[in-house]
Motif scaffolding. Structure first.
Motif, mmCIF file in Angstrom:
data_model
loop_
_atom_site.group_PDB
_atom_site.id
_atom_site.type_symbol
_atom_site.label_atom_id
_atom_site.label_comp_id
_atom_site.label_asym_id
_atom_site.label_seq_id
_atom_site.Cartn_x
_atom_site.Cartn_y
_atom_site.Cartn_z
ATOM 1 N N HIS A 181 7.313 0.669 5.187
ATOM 2 C CA HIS A 181 8.494 1.257 5.823
ATOM 3 C C HIS A 181 9.196 2.141 4.787
ATOM 4 O O HIS A 181 9.120 1.868 3.594
ATOM 5 C CB HIS A 181 9.433 0.146 6.312
ATOM 6 C CG HIS A 181 10.566 0.634 7.160
ATOM 7 N ND1 HIS A 181 10.390 1.059 8.451
ATOM 8 C CD2 HIS A 181 11.900 0.771 6.895
ATOM 9 C CE1 HIS A 181 11.563 1.429 8.962
ATOM 10 N NE2 HIS A 181 12.484 1.270 8.038
ATOM 11 N N PRO A 182 9.871 3.209 5.223
ATOM 12 C CA PRO A 182 10.545 4.075 4.250
ATOM 13 C C PRO A 182 11.601 3.342 3.428
ATOM 14 O O PRO A 182 12.206 2.362 3.876
ATOM 15 C CB PRO A 182 11.199 5.154 5.132
ATOM 16 C CG PRO A 182 10.391 5.162 6.384
ATOM 17 C CD PRO A 182 9.977 3.738 6.597
ATOM 18 N N LYS A 228 13.658 7.244 -6.319
ATOM 19 C CA LYS A 228 12.772 8.191 -5.662
ATOM 20 C C LYS A 228 12.663 7.853 -4.181
ATOM 21 O O LYS A 228 12.454 6.697 -3.806
ATOM 22 C CB LYS A 228 11.383 8.146 -6.300
ATOM 23 C CG LYS A 228 10.365 9.076 -5.663
ATOM 24 C CD LYS A 228 9.000 8.937 -6.324
ATOM 25 C CE LYS A 228 7.967 9.833 -5.661
ATOM 26 N NZ LYS A 228 6.630 9.685 -6.295
ATOM 27 N N THR A 229 12.781 8.867 -3.342
ATOM 28 C CA THR A 229 12.652 8.677 -1.896
ATOM 29 C C THR A 229 11.188 8.469 -1.522
ATOM 30 O O THR A 229 10.326 9.240 -1.919
ATOM 31 C CB THR A 229 13.201 9.903 -1.147
ATOM 32 O OG1 THR A 229 14.534 10.176 -1.579
ATOM 33 C CG2 THR A 229 13.195 9.658 0.352
ATOM 34 N N LEU A 230 10.917 7.418 -0.761
ATOM 35 C CA LEU A 230 9.570 7.129 -0.277
ATOM 36 C C LEU A 230 9.583 7.157 1.248
ATOM 37 O O LEU A 230 10.070 6.240 1.900
ATOM 38 C CB LEU A 230 9.084 5.760 -0.780
ATOM 39 C CG LEU A 230 8.884 5.620 -2.295
ATOM 40 C CD1 LEU A 230 8.486 4.194 -2.653
ATOM 41 C CD2 LEU A 230 7.823 6.595 -2.791
ATOM 42 N N GLY A 231 9.064 8.240 1.815
ATOM 43 C CA GLY A 231 9.046 8.389 3.268
ATOM 44 C C GLY A 231 10.289 9.077 3.775
ATOM 45 O O GLY A 231 11.227 9.384 3.033
ATOM 46 N N HIS A 289 10.630 -0.754 -9.220
ATOM 47 C CA HIS A 289 10.898 -1.761 -8.201
ATOM 48 C C HIS A 289 11.257 -1.059 -6.896
ATOM 49 O O HIS A 289 11.829 0.045 -6.917
ATOM 50 C CB HIS A 289 12.032 -2.693 -8.617
ATOM 51 C CG HIS A 289 11.661 -3.680 -9.674
ATOM 52 N ND1 HIS A 289 11.456 -3.328 -10.981
ATOM 53 C CD2 HIS A 289 11.430 -5.017 -9.618
ATOM 54 C CE1 HIS A 289 11.135 -4.391 -11.689
ATOM 55 N NE2 HIS A 289 11.116 -5.427 -10.885
ATOM 56 N N GLN A 290 10.948 -1.724 -5.786
ATOM 57 C CA GLN A 290 11.298 -1.140 -4.497
ATOM 58 C C GLN A 290 12.768 -1.336 -4.185
ATOM 59 O O GLN A 290 13.418 -2.289 -4.657
ATOM 60 C CB GLN A 290 10.428 -1.723 -3.381
ATOM 61 C CG GLN A 290 10.612 -3.206 -3.121
ATOM 62 C CD GLN A 290 9.847 -3.671 -1.892
ATOM 63 O OE1 GLN A 290 9.907 -3.048 -0.830
ATOM 64 N NE2 GLN A 290 9.120 -4.774 -2.031
ATOM 65 N N VAL A 291 13.289 -0.429 -3.366
ATOM 66 C CA VAL A 291 14.682 -0.474 -2.933
ATOM 67 C C VAL A 291 14.694 -0.341 -1.416
ATOM 68 O O VAL A 291 14.092 0.591 -0.854
ATOM 69 C CB VAL A 291 15.508 0.656 -3.574
ATOM 70 C CG1 VAL A 291 16.952 0.612 -3.098
ATOM 71 C CG2 VAL A 291 15.444 0.581 -5.096
ATOM 72 N N ILE A 292 15.370 -1.273 -0.750
ATOM 73 C CA ILE A 292 15.424 -1.277 0.711
ATOM 74 C C ILE A 292 16.860 -1.080 1.180
ATOM 75 O O ILE A 292 17.811 -1.163 0.398
ATOM 76 C CB ILE A 292 14.848 -2.586 1.289
ATOM 77 C CG1 ILE A 292 15.708 -3.794 0.870
ATOM 78 C CG2 ILE A 292 13.395 -2.775 0.861
ATOM 79 C CD1 ILE A 292 15.297 -5.110 1.519
ATOM 80 N N ASN A 319 16.744 4.294 16.793
ATOM 81 C CA ASN A 319 17.137 4.439 15.382
ATOM 82 C C ASN A 319 15.928 4.584 14.465
ATOM 83 O O ASN A 319 15.831 3.939 13.415
ATOM 84 C CB ASN A 319 18.000 3.259 14.916
ATOM 85 C CG ASN A 319 19.371 3.234 15.562
ATOM 86 O OD1 ASN A 319 19.836 4.231 16.097
ATOM 87 N ND2 ASN A 319 20.016 2.081 15.523
ATOM 88 N N TRP A 320 15.008 5.445 14.877
ATOM 89 C CA TRP A 320 13.773 5.674 14.109
ATOM 90 C C TRP A 320 14.088 5.927 12.642
ATOM 91 O O TRP A 320 14.910 6.745 12.301
ATOM 92 C CB TRP A 320 13.039 6.871 14.728
ATOM 93 C CG TRP A 320 11.785 7.288 14.043
ATOM 94 C CD1 TRP A 320 10.837 6.499 13.487
ATOM 95 C CD2 TRP A 320 11.327 8.638 13.869
ATOM 96 N NE1 TRP A 320 9.805 7.249 12.977
ATOM 97 C CE2 TRP A 320 10.082 8.572 13.200
ATOM 98 C CE3 TRP A 320 11.842 9.886 14.218
ATOM 99 C CZ2 TRP A 320 9.350 9.713 12.867
ATOM 100 C CZ3 TRP A 320 11.108 11.024 13.895
ATOM 101 C CH2 TRP A 320 9.877 10.930 13.227
ATOM 102 N N HIS A 321 13.411 5.204 11.778
ATOM 103 C CA HIS A 321 13.609 5.278 10.327
ATOM 104 C C HIS A 321 15.069 5.030 9.947
ATOM 105 O O HIS A 321 15.580 5.628 8.998
ATOM 106 C CB HIS A 321 13.117 6.611 9.766
ATOM 107 C CG HIS A 321 11.627 6.708 9.694
ATOM 108 N ND1 HIS A 321 10.971 7.671 8.978
ATOM 109 C CD2 HIS A 321 10.656 5.955 10.252
ATOM 110 C CE1 HIS A 321 9.658 7.522 9.092
ATOM 111 N NE2 HIS A 321 9.450 6.466 9.873
ATOM 112 N N ASN A 322 15.704 4.160 10.738
ATOM 113 C CA ASN A 322 17.072 3.704 10.450
ATOM 114 C C ASN A 322 18.108 4.814 10.570
ATOM 115 O O ASN A 322 19.181 4.737 9.962
ATOM 116 C CB ASN A 322 17.138 3.057 9.061
ATOM 117 C CG ASN A 322 16.071 1.995 8.864
ATOM 118 O OD1 ASN A 322 15.085 2.223 8.172
ATOM 119 N ND2 ASN A 322 16.232 0.852 9.502
#
Length: 380
Positions: free
Chosen positions: A74-75, A90-93, A158-161, A319-322
């Protein structure tokens, strides 16, 4: 309002929803799927790119087979720089432009799987027309944004959500709200379907494929398709969520997807979805829709590029991709749509080994020798 999870697929989806799953950080999702599926298929394994492949072997050779494909990511963002407590993300998606808004709340997932709250401090100014156009469409155009953190750990890679609720059910409207319905809804559907058909003898092979890094360019699907691990004669069926567009109704049933933003799909594969759906329509608990869902791309197009016959299923997604109303919000799907998708996947799997004429073949046989066409040879 909280709703008791009555159906197994909702338990699976709620479990998956608790797991952070930014692109390239899908291991915990794949571990969950592997653990919960290994006793229900004949073979389950990872390819060299980390895609997870489950295989239920058919009882016959050289008959139609199916691969249901969803993605595990997920982005989100990734910490790529940490200088004096200033984090570079860094933006992912594709993410909402409001994700980069100052003070937007995010969560870093550290090595101990703890969630560390941070807020966006600033994003660089838009510098070109392409970025400006993207933001006007509602997307964050920046490759990186920044945050400050007061923490004694050297947090990097590390990932960021998004700091949103993992999962909750709106009982009044029969909706599931979650941070990453795209595409954990697809993953849960394939997992549950394979469990449900595990004790049935089915003629053709059935695969469940769970890919990585879809949101950053269909990378896992492209790598798997190019590798040829899945036999080329396999019918590929993408199981996705897709943004609600005109002509599609939330709660109107699963969508038979005739194409995406990248390509149109194959009627030689879609015929199995149509035949299965038409067998189910007499059930009051089943409806389906049919539409080219062109808002985004999906794995079907990746496989199509390498010569596979492809088609798709999609759940209408809010709410596609939040991308909520002027803020980052949970995505949402209909429980009814999810259940119809599960039913259709199971019904299609049962059709493996069976042949049906495609729509073009039907047209040839029904019309080419018709008396009405022969009239055209007559003079005016």
């Amino acid at each position: 309002m909280k709703k008791k999870l009555k159906k197994p697929i909702l338990h699976i989806l709620s479990d998956l929803a608790k797991i952070p799953n930014t692109s390239f950080y899908e291991k915990e999702i794949s571990d969950y799927i592997f653990k919960n599926l290994k006793d229900f298929v004949d073979k389950i394994y990872y390819d060299e790119f980390g895609n997870l492949i489950a295989h239920k072997k058919g009882t016959k050779n050289n008959v139609p087979s199916f691969a249901f494909v969803s993605h595990m990511d997920h982005p989100g963002f990734e910490v790529v720089g940490n200088d004096n407590d200033k984090l570079e993300l860094k933006t992912l998606g594709g993410v909402s432009k409001y994700a980069g808004q100052k003070n937007n709340k995010l969560l870093i997932i550290n090595s101990d799987n703890e969630r560390i709250p941070i807020t966006v401090s600033y994003k660089p100014k838009i510098t070109n027309k392409i970025q400006d156009a993207r933001e006007k469409e509602g997307w964050l155009a920046n490759d990186v944004i920044f945050s400050n953190i007061n923490h004694d750990q050297n947090i990097i890679n590390h990932q960021v959500i998004f700091d949103l609720e993992d999962f909750f059910i709106d009982e009044k409207n029969n909706l599931i709200h979650m941070r990453s319905a795209d595409d954990l809804a697809g993953c849960s559907s394939i997992l549950q379907a394979l469990k449900n058909i595990s004790d049935q003898n089915i003629d053709g092979d059935v695969f469940g494929i769970f890919t990585r890094a879809e949101e950053v360019g269909l990378l896992g699907a492209i790598a798997l398709a190019e590798s040829g691990v899945i036999p080329i004669e396999t019918n590929i069926i993408s199981v996705e969520t897709s943004s609600i567009i005109p002509g599609v109704n939330l709660g109107g049933g699963v969508i038979i997807r005739t194409g995406d933003r990248i390509s149109t799909f194959d009627d030689s594969a879609e015929k199995y979805l149509i035949n299965a759906a038409n067998k189910l329509v007499n059930n009051n608990e089943f409806k389906y829709q049919r539409k080219l869902m062109g808002a985004g791309g999906c794995e079907a197009s990746a496989f199509k590029a390498f010569g596979y016959k492809v088609t798709g299923l999609a759940y209408p997604l809010g709410n596609w991709h939040n991308r909520g109303d002027k803020k980052v919000e949970e995505e949402y799907i209909s429980i009814f749509d999810l259940n119809t998708g599960l039913s259709l996947i199971e019904e299609v799997a049962k059709l493996s080994g069976m042949e049906f004429p495609s729509f073009t073949e039907k047209m040839k046989s029904n019309f080419i020798n018709s008396s009405e066409i022969k009239r055209l040879k007559n003079k005016w």
